[in-house]
Write an enzyme that holds these catalytic residues in place. Structure first.
Site, mmCIF file in Angstrom:
data_model
loop_
_atom_site.group_PDB
_atom_site.id
_atom_site.type_symbol
_atom_site.label_atom_id
_atom_site.label_comp_id
_atom_site.label_asym_id
_atom_site.label_seq_id
_atom_site.Cartn_x
_atom_site.Cartn_y
_atom_site.Cartn_z
ATOM 1 N N SER A 18 54.770 -8.953 -39.401
ATOM 2 C CA SER A 18 53.791 -8.099 -38.722
ATOM 3 C C SER A 18 52.720 -8.941 -38.016
ATOM 4 O O SER A 18 52.518 -10.121 -38.338
ATOM 5 C CB SER A 18 53.120 -7.162 -39.727
ATOM 6 O OG SER A 18 54.098 -6.487 -40.471
HETATM 7 C C1 LIG Z 1 57.357 -4.688 -40.712
HETATM 8 S S1 LIG Z 1 58.594 -5.218 -41.793
HETATM 9 C C2 LIG Z 1 57.692 -5.858 -43.150
HETATM 10 C C3 LIG Z 1 56.842 -7.035 -42.870
HETATM 11 C C4 LIG Z 1 56.588 -7.853 -44.103
HETATM 12 N N1 LIG Z 1 55.616 -7.268 -44.994
HETATM 13 C C5 LIG Z 1 56.251 -9.287 -43.759
HETATM 14 O O1 LIG Z 1 55.178 -9.769 -44.093
HETATM 15 O O2 LIG Z 1 57.106 -9.935 -43.168
HETATM 16 C C6 LIG Z 1 59.166 -3.689 -42.523
HETATM 17 C C7 LIG Z 1 60.160 -3.907 -43.621
HETATM 18 O O3 LIG Z 1 60.364 -2.647 -44.258
HETATM 19 C C8 LIG Z 1 61.677 -2.681 -44.770
HETATM 20 N N2 LIG Z 1 62.088 -1.294 -45.104
HETATM 21 C C9 LIG Z 1 62.532 -0.324 -44.289
HETATM 22 N N3 LIG Z 1 62.839 0.777 -45.004
HETATM 23 C C10 LIG Z 1 62.549 0.483 -46.291
HETATM 24 C C11 LIG Z 1 62.649 1.224 -47.499
HETATM 25 N N4 LIG Z 1 63.121 2.474 -47.535
HETATM 26 N N5 LIG Z 1 62.254 0.619 -48.630
HETATM 27 C C12 LIG Z 1 61.782 -0.657 -48.635
HETATM 28 N N6 LIG Z 1 61.687 -1.404 -47.522
HETATM 29 C C13 LIG Z 1 62.054 -0.842 -46.362
HETATM 30 C C14 LIG Z 1 62.485 -3.314 -43.660
HETATM 31 O O4 LIG Z 1 63.709 -3.828 -44.154
HETATM 32 C C15 LIG Z 1 61.518 -4.377 -43.162
HETATM 33 O O5 LIG Z 1 61.800 -5.614 -43.748
#
Ligand SMILES: C[S@@+](CC[C@H](N)C(=O)[O-])C[C@H]1O[C@@H](n2cnc3c(N)ncnc32)[C@H](O)[C@@H]1O
Length: 400
Positions: free
Chosen positions: A102
């Protein structure tokens, strides 16, 4: 001395300190504890490669830090205030980004809103690269951090990167909408993916007076919620927008209904033609767009019609089945817009929402709040839960 990605340690520290300085100058980092966390966390370890994006934010080619031809560009991007796409999946002929590191400004602002205290136990939803997890480990210690991501490959990679810099938080693969059952309750829950409403398990797994900071799908809303009772969380939206990828089910790039196909216009005899008194300029205001989303059906989408110089000439409002089009008056915003809509008359809802928005003093998003209960009932409200201006939010997930 170089680390495993071949970057000189002195070089990344200088860059991490510069990033922390810039985030402090911007006001995103507000205290010395988070500043130290940003200064001491090697973002390049968590983002060894990322995808360059085209002007539509679609991934194009890989920029790999291990490739000498790309290393300078990679390192500059990793330590600048950029969101970096790290994974995509093909969907409907498009490349949908499914994981990213992000935007550091947003990461810092959300950590500030989380109001972390020394003894907090924090659950992060959406581990992704593991960078945010590492910042949390620096702040409260790795034994006080848990993180969950839907993608087991991302989880394994993040775990290895975190171990590489000495952190062993609890990381699990699973649906973050279910929280993480082990070692509950958490005093803080930070979500880095957007949900339609507040998942029931988050409320259950949150300690009394604990806080949730989470983005919601509706209008790029970012909420700070406090556990106000054994089965209730409540709080307001932050004035900032936060657009995150949605929580998705396993093996699906996006949840069903997230990409809503535009229906074809019906035959002319079923169309209603009329005019509407809505200020076209209001559609450029993200707070009005949020307000509209609260009034429209949950699957409604608002699409701008723009000409070659990106001037907005109208909007399409549609759901899976219904569609309305507004053509704005050229050059004269005092004239009414021309409306074409099917029998669902979605634009009548837009016009009513516009009138209410004016009546309530053009509220910005920080006047909107959310209250959610463990029985699945949840509402957004204006000013207070009892103001009389409330909207139901979709239950997420349905109560068992
Ligand atoms: C914006 S990214 C996260 C950024 C992360 N916090 C970082 O510092 O790199 C969003 C993440 O949410 C995960 N995601 C999507 N749906 C999800 C779910 N139902 N449960 C958990 N994680 C999920 C995706 O795989 C993705 O890696």
């Amino acid at each position: 001395m170089t680390d495993v990605t071949g970057v000189g340690v002195g070089s990344w520290r200088t860059r991490a300190c510069e990033l922390a300085d810039n985030l402090t100058t911007d006001g995103a980092i507000t205290g010395s504890l988070w500043r130290e966390a940003f200064q001491n966390t090697p973002r390049h370890v968590f983002v060894p490669r990322f995808w360059a994006l085209d002007k539509y934010n679609a991934p194009t080619y890989l920029i790999d830090g291990a490739d000498p031809a790309h290393q300078a560009e990679w390192l500059d991007a990793v330590y600048s205030d950029q969101f970096l796409a790290t994974q995509w999946t093909p969907q409907d002929g498009r490349r949908m980004i499914t994981s990213s590191a992000s935007l550091p400004t947003l990461v810092a602002r959300m950590l500030h809103l989380l109001d972390v205290q020394d003894n907090d136990r924090v659950l992060e939803i959406g581990t992704g690269t593991g960078y945010n997890t590492a910042l949390l480990c620096h702040r409260v210690g790795d034994t006080a951090v848990a993180s969950v991501d839907i993608d087991p490959i991302l989880v394994a990679e993040a775990q290895a990167r975190l171990a590489q810099i000495g952190y062993r938080p609890q990381i699990a693969a699973g649906d973050g909408a279910q929280g993480l059952q082990q070692d509950t309750p958490y005093s803080r829950i930070l979500s880095t993916c957007a949900s339609p409403g507040v998942p029931t398990e988050w409320i259950i797994q949150l300690a009394t007076e604990g806080k949730i900071v989470a983005p919601f799908i509706v209008g790029g809303a970012l909420a700070v919620l406090t556990k106000t009772g054994p089965s209730e969380v409540s709080g307001r939206l932050n004035s900032e927008q936060a657009w995150f990828m949605p929580l998705r089910p396993a093996d699906k790039p996006l949840p069903e209904g997230y990409l809503v196909d535009q229906p074809e216009p019906p035959p002319d005899q079923r169309q209603h033609h009329g005019t509407a008194e809505v200020d076209p300029g209001a559609f450029a205001d993200p707070d009005f767009r949020l307000w509209l989303c609260l009034h429209l059906p949950a699957d409604a989408r608002i699409i701008d019609i723009v000409n070659n110089d990106f001037t907005r000439t109208g909007v399409i409002v549609h759901t899976t089945e219904h569609r309305a089009t507004a053509e704005f008056p050229a050059g004269n915003t005092a004239s009414p817009s021309l409306i074409t809509q099917d029998e669902r008359r979605l634009f009548d809802t837009v016009e009513a929402a516009w009138q209410a928005w004016q009546r309530w003093g053009r509220p910005d998003r920080s006047r909107v709040g959310i209250t959610a209960h463990t029985d699945g009932t949840q509402n957004a409200w204006l000013d207070s839960p009892t103001s009389g201006m409330t909207w139901p939010l979709p239950t997420c997930p349905p109560p068992k």
